[in-house]
Write a protein that holds these residues in place. Structure first.
Motif, PDB file in Angstrom:
ATOM      1  N   LYS A   1      -2.848   0.290  -5.567  1.00  9.74           N
ATOM      2  CA  LYS A   1      -4.161   0.921  -5.451  1.00  9.74           C
ATOM      3  C   LYS A   1      -5.301  -0.099  -5.442  1.00  9.74           C
ATOM      4  N   ARG A  30       0.848  -1.199   0.000  1.00  8.10           N
ATOM      5  CA  ARG A  30       0.000   0.000   0.000  1.00  8.10           C
ATOM      6  C   ARG A  30       0.884   1.251   0.000  1.00  8.10           C
ATOM      7  N   LYS A  31       1.869   1.257   0.890  1.00  6.65           N
ATOM      8  CA  LYS A  31       2.780   2.407   0.975  1.00  6.65           C
ATOM      9  C   LYS A  31       3.532   2.609  -0.340  1.00  6.65           C
ATOM     10  N   ASP A  45      -8.527  -4.394   3.267  1.00  5.56           N
ATOM     11  CA  ASP A  45      -9.764  -3.692   2.882  1.00  5.56           C
ATOM     12  C   ASP A  45     -10.995  -4.469   3.316  1.00  5.56           C
TER      13      ASP A  45
END
Lengths: 271, 271
Positions: A30, A25-26, A52
């Protein structure tokens, strides 16, 4: 930034699985990150924003184009035995298990998906998703057992250092670099436990050298069971070296023994 | 605050000697601190404000009421052989050598002064007076080989933890708590030097476990020479334990081996 993958399923959202989720994520991923874990872990992982959403394994496997197995070794082996029926053709399955030959063997049943073994040489004392850290893999070696360009790019984006090794070579080398240090720390801790009076004169050296002895046997049971021969060979090599040290205690050759020991120690710090 | 001593001579103003000077000053010692060391070291020690002035050994010894020998072991032994003629009756002489039996034996010639062996279990990677640190001894064990109330009070004021042990018992215990960890680190480093491919998969565990392998042999030559039997006994105990580990690799008993190893590791961290 495209990472080539759209949906990642993390199976086993502990320290490693959770850190991998945070790390991609970092690094700009996406897409969707689905967690597969126990209800208590999923609750924490959702609270911490590590994943998520969550699905049962079969459903997650059918939706993901990258499946990241970050369970204990024997559970990875069990998952590999059942997952292939659920994945879409071409789905990449990888793992983060600490030994690779037994897992690679179990992965021979993967036919719809494709498998590449992985081992990130990262960790810290805390376990569980609470310790997950987007920078856990930074500057650490990350072994893959075969080329896999899209996933290699992901490893590089999270700051890890790619190392390509066959499963067998990985297991032989990791026995020396990781399993042997663990056994030495455990043996030292055990000698000190038998001599508790020595603890009162222990300084920082003894503290450092017994840190690994705190490791949970829950993890090591599987490692030992799946890498016994290489661990034994590493122990034999080290016992032989300790016998040489004994023989050299009074000899000028001891200076060379120290020099040889310092050589690898310095190389590890140049990294 | 009175420390009972008015003039302290530090013989060997390196990391330990320099740190002792800074530590007693920080703890409120108002007297004079004389350094005895090489001209280059004395220059640095004066610049850093570690000592007040410097004298040759015989002059420093004749003016001090506490003489702190912080040289390498063989130099401490040499100093003990010549210093007594210069001290005033009753002057306390102590040392910071890493082994105690050989030094205690050498100190039997001290007749005008009185001697108590000491060993602060403190240190860090950097050597020399540049690394001197007023807090180096804080929370570290500090062994004395006999009771010496004024000096014990000084040890407590610098934040160290007093441990009373005979010279022989010190050497036996320190072989287990300090010399054995050093030998294990050196042996591990040496095995890894012989298997350089393993370095590419080394993680934080291997780095920790080879830190001591960086130690300078200059220090260890004297330690080994003056504590050979106890080091050998500690090595024998550890090799035996490693042979047990080999025999247990496939056994449930391995879990107990891990538990025994973790016991001392946890105790060291409660300290």
């Amino acid at each position: 930034m495209s990472h080539g993958f759209k949906t990642v399923a993390i199976v086993g959202v502990g320290l490693i699985g959770g850190s991998f989720a945070l790390a991609i994520r970092k690094a700009g991923f996406k897409g969707r990150i689905i967690g597969v874990s126990s209800p208590a872990t999923i609750r924490k992982a959702l609270e911490l924003g590590v994943i998520d959403d969550s699905l049962p394994l079969a459903d997650a496997a059918s939706q993901a184009d990258l499946i990241y197995l970050a369970q204990p070794i024997q559970q990875i082996i069990a998952t590999l035995g059942s997952i292939d029926a659920h994945v879409r053709p071409g789905t990449l399955i990888t793992d983060a298990g600490s030994t690779k030959a037994a897992i690679s063997k179990a992965a021979s049943v993967i036919k719809r998906g494709r498998f590449v073994g992985g081992h990130p040489m990262a960790g810290k004392e805390s376990r569980g998703v609470e310790g997950a850290d987007a920078d856990l893999f930074r500057d650490c070696p990350y072994v893959l057992t075969a080329r896999e360009p899209l996933f290699e790019a992901m490893i590089e984006r999270i700051g890890a250092r790619l190392v390509l090794l066959s499963a067998e070579e990985h297991d032989r080398l990791i026995a020396l670099a990781s399993h042997l240090p663990q056994m030495l720390s455990t043996a030292l801790g055990s000698v000190l436990t038998d001599n508790p009076a020595a603890l009162q004169v222990a300084g920082p050296g003894a503290v450092d050298m017994t840190r690994l002895a705190l490791s949970s046997y829950d993890i090591w049971r599987d490692i030992i069971a799946t890498n016994r021969e290489s661990i034994d060979a590493a122990l034999v090599a080290c016992i032989e070296r300790l016998q040489q040290v004994r023989a050299q205690l009074a000899e000028p050759a001891m200076e060379q023994a120290f020099a040889r020991g310092a050589e690898a120690a310095r190389a590890l710090r140049k990294g």
